[in-house]
Design a protein around this motif. Structure first.
Motif, PDB file in Angstrom:
ATOM      1  N   PRO A   1       0.824  -1.217   0.000  1.00  0.00           N
ATOM      2  CA  PRO A   1       0.000   0.000   0.000  1.00  0.00           C
ATOM      3  C   PRO A   1       0.857   1.265   0.000  1.00  0.00           C
ATOM      4  O   PRO A   1       1.895   1.340   0.658  1.00  0.00           O
ATOM      5  CB  PRO A   1      -0.810  -0.116   1.293  1.00  0.00           C
ATOM      6  N   TYR A   2       0.434   2.250  -0.767  1.00  0.00           N
ATOM      7  CA  TYR A   2       1.113   3.532  -0.840  1.00  0.00           C
ATOM      8  C   TYR A   2       0.129   4.575  -1.357  1.00  0.00           C
ATOM      9  O   TYR A   2      -0.929   4.260  -1.881  1.00  0.00           O
ATOM     10  CB  TYR A   2       2.343   3.472  -1.763  1.00  0.00           C
ATOM     11  N   LYS A   3       0.523   5.829  -1.204  1.00  0.00           N
ATOM     12  CA  LYS A   3      -0.180   6.950  -1.825  1.00  0.00           C
ATOM     13  C   LYS A   3       0.901   7.837  -2.411  1.00  0.00           C
ATOM     14  O   LYS A   3       1.772   8.317  -1.695  1.00  0.00           O
ATOM     15  CB  LYS A   3      -1.011   7.707  -0.787  1.00  0.00           C
TER      16      LYS A   3
ATOM     17  N   SER B   1      -3.601   2.544 -10.971  1.00  0.00           N
ATOM     18  CA  SER B   1      -3.120   2.399  -9.593  1.00  0.00           C
ATOM     19  C   SER B   1      -4.266   2.276  -8.593  1.00  0.00           C
ATOM     20  O   SER B   1      -4.022   2.187  -7.386  1.00  0.00           O
ATOM     21  CB  SER B   1      -2.259   3.602  -9.211  1.00  0.00           C
ATOM     22  N   ASN B   2      -5.488   2.280  -9.098  1.00  0.00           N
ATOM     23  CA  ASN B   2      -6.662   2.204  -8.214  1.00  0.00           C
ATOM     24  C   ASN B   2      -6.649   3.300  -7.152  1.00  0.00           C
ATOM     25  O   ASN B   2      -6.932   3.063  -5.982  1.00  0.00           O
ATOM     26  CB  ASN B   2      -6.771   0.828  -7.559  1.00  0.00           C
TER      27      ASN B   2
ATOM     28  N   GLN C   1      -4.089   4.960  -5.950  1.00  0.00           N
ATOM     29  CA  GLN C   1      -2.870   5.127  -5.153  1.00  0.00           C
ATOM     30  C   GLN C   1      -1.973   6.230  -5.712  1.00  0.00           C
ATOM     31  O   GLN C   1      -1.137   6.770  -4.985  1.00  0.00           O
ATOM     32  CB  GLN C   1      -2.097   3.808  -5.065  1.00  0.00           C
TER      33      GLN C   1
ATOM     34  N   GLU D   1      -2.109   9.968  -7.428  1.00  0.00           N
ATOM     35  CA  GLU D   1      -3.028  11.101  -7.531  1.00  0.00           C
ATOM     36  C   GLU D   1      -2.271  12.308  -8.088  1.00  0.00           C
ATOM     37  O   GLU D   1      -1.103  12.501  -7.779  1.00  0.00           O
ATOM     38  CB  GLU D   1      -3.567  11.406  -6.130  1.00  0.00           C
TER      39      GLU D   1
ATOM     40  N   TYR E   1      10.712   3.380   1.760  1.00  0.00           N
ATOM     41  CA  TYR E   1       9.367   2.879   2.034  1.00  0.00           C
ATOM     42  C   TYR E   1       9.288   2.268   3.434  1.00  0.00           C
ATOM     43  O   TYR E   1       8.297   2.420   4.135  1.00  0.00           O
ATOM     44  CB  TYR E   1       8.951   1.853   0.971  1.00  0.00           C
TER      45      TYR E   1
END
Length: 139
Positions: A24-26, A43-44, A46, A48, A110
């Motif tokens: 998971p990431y943003k 990326s659904n 993730q 933006e 990360y």
């Protein structure tokens, strides 16, 4: 943030990696005009894009990130102005080469290991007091 120069300072390789990243990431890109919407879609959510923000808003948004990505310039002659903003934001900076062929440093970041972050040592050069003093010294 900053300008994208295809093949020179170009986030595509890194963003393609993010599309395959299985944790998971943003990832938020602040820019004048967005890249292809495929990254947002594939990326659904993730990845933006934020467009149309002023410098003050961009620095504020950067200050809330875990870390910041700097797509490096192949030339050492110029320092991207975004590095000044990144330094002001006070978050760790990860240098990512244009070709992004080795994700090991990204994976360290990360996981929260910022020991190899890009340090901004020249912020005092841009403080208004120092710039004004340099102008006075020229006179």
């Amino acid at each position: 943030m900053g300008s994208i120069y295809p093949g020179v300072r170009d986030p595509h390789a890194f963003m393609n990696y993010l599309l395959e990243f299985d944790k998971p990431y943003k990832f938020i890109m602040m820019m004048r005009t967005p890249l292809e919407m495929k990254y947002v879609k594939e990326s659904n959510g993730q990845i933006e894009y934020i467009t149309g923000k002023g410098r003050k808003d961009v620095v504020w948004e950067c200050s809330k990130a875990d870390f910041l990505i700097n797509i490096t310039n192949p030339s050492n002659v110029q320092t991207p102005s975004k590095l000044i903003d990144y330094g002001i934001a006070g978050r760790p900076i990860l240098d990512v080469p244009n070709e992004f062929s080795d994700p090991s440093l990204f994976l360290s970041f990360y996981e929260g290991d910022y020991s190899r972050q890009h340090n901004i040592d020249f912020l005092d050069d841009y403080r208004i007091e120092n710039v004004a003093r340099q102008f006075v010294e020229l006179a």
